[in-house]
Design an enzyme around this catalytic site. Structure first.
Site, PDB file in Angstrom:
ATOM      1  N   HIS A  49     135.233  49.315 107.482  1.00 23.70           N
ATOM      2  CA  HIS A  49     134.214  48.528 106.777  1.00 23.70           C
ATOM      3  C   HIS A  49     134.773  47.192 106.319  1.00 23.70           C
ATOM      4  O   HIS A  49     134.119  46.143 106.421  1.00 23.70           O
ATOM      5  CB  HIS A  49     133.688  49.334 105.584  1.00 23.70           C
ATOM      6  CG  HIS A  49     132.730  48.586 104.710  1.00 23.70           C
ATOM      7  ND1 HIS A  49     133.110  48.034 103.510  1.00 23.70           N
ATOM      8  CD2 HIS A  49     131.418  48.302 104.866  1.00 23.70           C
ATOM      9  CE1 HIS A  49     132.070  47.446 102.961  1.00 23.70           C
ATOM     10  NE2 HIS A  49     131.025  47.591 103.760  1.00 23.70           N
ATOM     11  N   GLU A  52     135.053  44.769 109.222  1.00 22.70           N
ATOM     12  CA  GLU A  52     133.729  44.219 109.547  1.00 22.70           C
ATOM     13  C   GLU A  52     133.422  43.006 108.674  1.00 22.70           C
ATOM     14  O   GLU A  52     132.961  41.969 109.161  1.00 22.70           O
ATOM     15  CB  GLU A  52     132.669  45.299 109.368  1.00 22.70           C
ATOM     16  CG  GLU A  52     131.237  44.815 109.476  1.00 22.70           C
ATOM     17  CD  GLU A  52     130.364  45.305 108.342  1.00 22.70           C
ATOM     18  OE1 GLU A  52     129.759  44.468 107.628  1.00 22.70           O
ATOM     19  OE2 GLU A  52     130.288  46.540 108.152  1.00 22.70           O
TER      20      GLU A  52
END
Length: 431
Positions: A49, A52
């Site tokens: 995450h 990203e």
């Protein structure tokens, strides 16, 4: 009109899919990576995450996130991304005339990130993580807590966003290592849907991603499946309501029972005529809304029911949810009710034909996961589901051995004891 995708595979292994929808005035382009939260090491929880987010903070061509955003806006886009348990996706709606530039910008993000501003991004993600933590530092997100019960000591049981301590420890070396191991062409799918020509997309991809190389990553560890009895987790929190999730162990992504499970979700919580809505809201008036979700992974899955209610209504809410799911295991669904639910699903399938986003998900994410199905195939599978099959699958899905309950809020010892007793009774009644 039947939408049929066209596909090519580049020399480096990148799969490229074009969904031509010439009647539209926009296009959607997306790049999927088959890596998400379950690919994080325990000591690096949240890294997928975090990476990203970091790919938006600047590239060799666009030193700042502002310049990157402006480059997408110049072609009618607004780039976004999402990370879940098993995949990460970068996507944007664009003007069809600028498809090659959109593909190029996505390649620039992946192939030349600068990883500038790591400390700033840590602060941003920390603020996001704090939304799921109370003043005592305890997790209060029912999804995360239920995952911990379902898959203990496994990455699927960790929050995708990570923990405060893991977020604080991320380094540029961590990011580059993860990027090199998981962001490789054989582990990715590029897809575009809308008013476009397949040949133009394939040519743009071949140019933009020509230098992208890397071997496939090793597979992760399978999720545990050792639960044999109902489980409950209670977290006391200062709130006016109790957030409740009742989660059952579900099916793997390729399981033949999933079409029936999708219809079971709609029977329980698929609109104003669904059973839990009628029971909990319209008859009892103890919730504002109730929602059911179905998640499927490589080898496991989850069927969950979520609601919030006042403490004095908790026992009634738990009783009603368990009563409704048990009823589905005991009595055949009325044929008229099942047909109404099917028709709602068929309408949604038809509406998806007009959505560039839905089409890129169907054929892009579907290709990534080895689960490509046309709308016609999904419709045929649902049409074949009978009341007898609904009852059979409900009996397997809602078995007490796979039951997990999470309650977060102003709980008392009495409430915990009563809820635990109800789980025991559910298990006894289902024998």
């Amino acid at each position: 009109m039947i939408v049929a995708p066209r596909q090519t595979i580049l020399a480096n292994g990148l799969r490229v899919i074009a969904v031509e929808m010439p009647h539209l005035h926009s296009a959607e382009v997306a790049l999927y990576i088959r890596a998400g939260g379950r690919n994080d090491l325990p000591e690096k929880a949240g890294l997928a995450h975090f990476l990203e987010h970091m790919l938006f903070r600047g590239t060799a061509e666009h030193p700042t996130n502002l310049e990157l955003e402006a480059a997408f806006e110049a072609i009618g886009g607004a780039v976004n991304a999402a990370t879940d348990a098993e995949s990460t996706c970068y996507y944007s709606r664009i003007h069809p005339d600028h498809l090659p530039e959109a593909v190029r910008l996505l390649s620039v993000m992946l192939l030349s990130p600068t990883f500038a501003g790591i400390d700033i991004e840590k602060r941003i993600i920390t603020e996001e993580a704090l939304e799921d933590i109370n003043e005592r530092g305890e997790e209060i997100n029912p999804d995360n807590l239920a995952s911990r019960l379902l898959w203990p000591d496994h990455p699927l049981g960790m929050p995708t966003i990570g923990f405060l301590e893991t977020i604080a420890g991320f380094t540029e070396s961590d990011l580059r290592d993860y990027l090199g191991r998981h962001y490789v062409p054989g582990n990715a799918v590029l897809v575009a849907a809308g008013r476009l020509a397949a040949g133009e997309l394939f040519a743009a991809a071949a140019t933009a991603f020509a230098t992208w190389q890397g071997p496939l990553p090793l597979p992760g560890s399978p999720a545990p499946a050792g639960q044999t009895a109902p489980q409950a987790l209670f977290v006391k929190d200062a709130d006016s309501q109790i957030n409740l999730q009742i989660a059952f162990r579900g099916f793997a992504r390729d399981d033949r029972r999933n079409p029936a499970a999708r219809l079971l979700r709609r029977l329980l919580s698929g609109g104003g005529c669904s059973r839990l809505h009628l029971s909990l809201r319209e008859r009892l008036g103890i919730v504002y809304s109730v929602d059911a979700q179905l998640a499927s992974y490589d080898e496991t899955g989850c069927f969950s029911v979520d609601l919030a209610t006042a403490p004095e209504n908790l026992i009634v809410a738990v009783r009603e949810v368990l009563r409704e799911v048990r009823l589905l295991t005991q009595e055949p669904v009325d044929a008229e009710e099942l047909e109404r639910v099917k028709q709602g699903y068929f309408f949604d399938l038809a509406y998806s034909r007009d959505s560039t986003f839905d089409m890129q998900v169907r054929y892009g994410w579907g290709e990534l996961m080895g689960m490509v199905k046309s709308i016609e195939e999904d419709r045929a599978e649902a049409a074949a589901v009978t009341p007898a099959l609904i009852r059979e699958v409900a009996g397997q899905l809602f078995a007490p051995a796979g039951l997990n309950l999470v309650a977060v809020g102003p709980l008392t010892a009495r409430l915990k004891k009563e809820v635990t007793g109800m789980l025991d009774s559910y298990a006894a009644d289902c024998r």
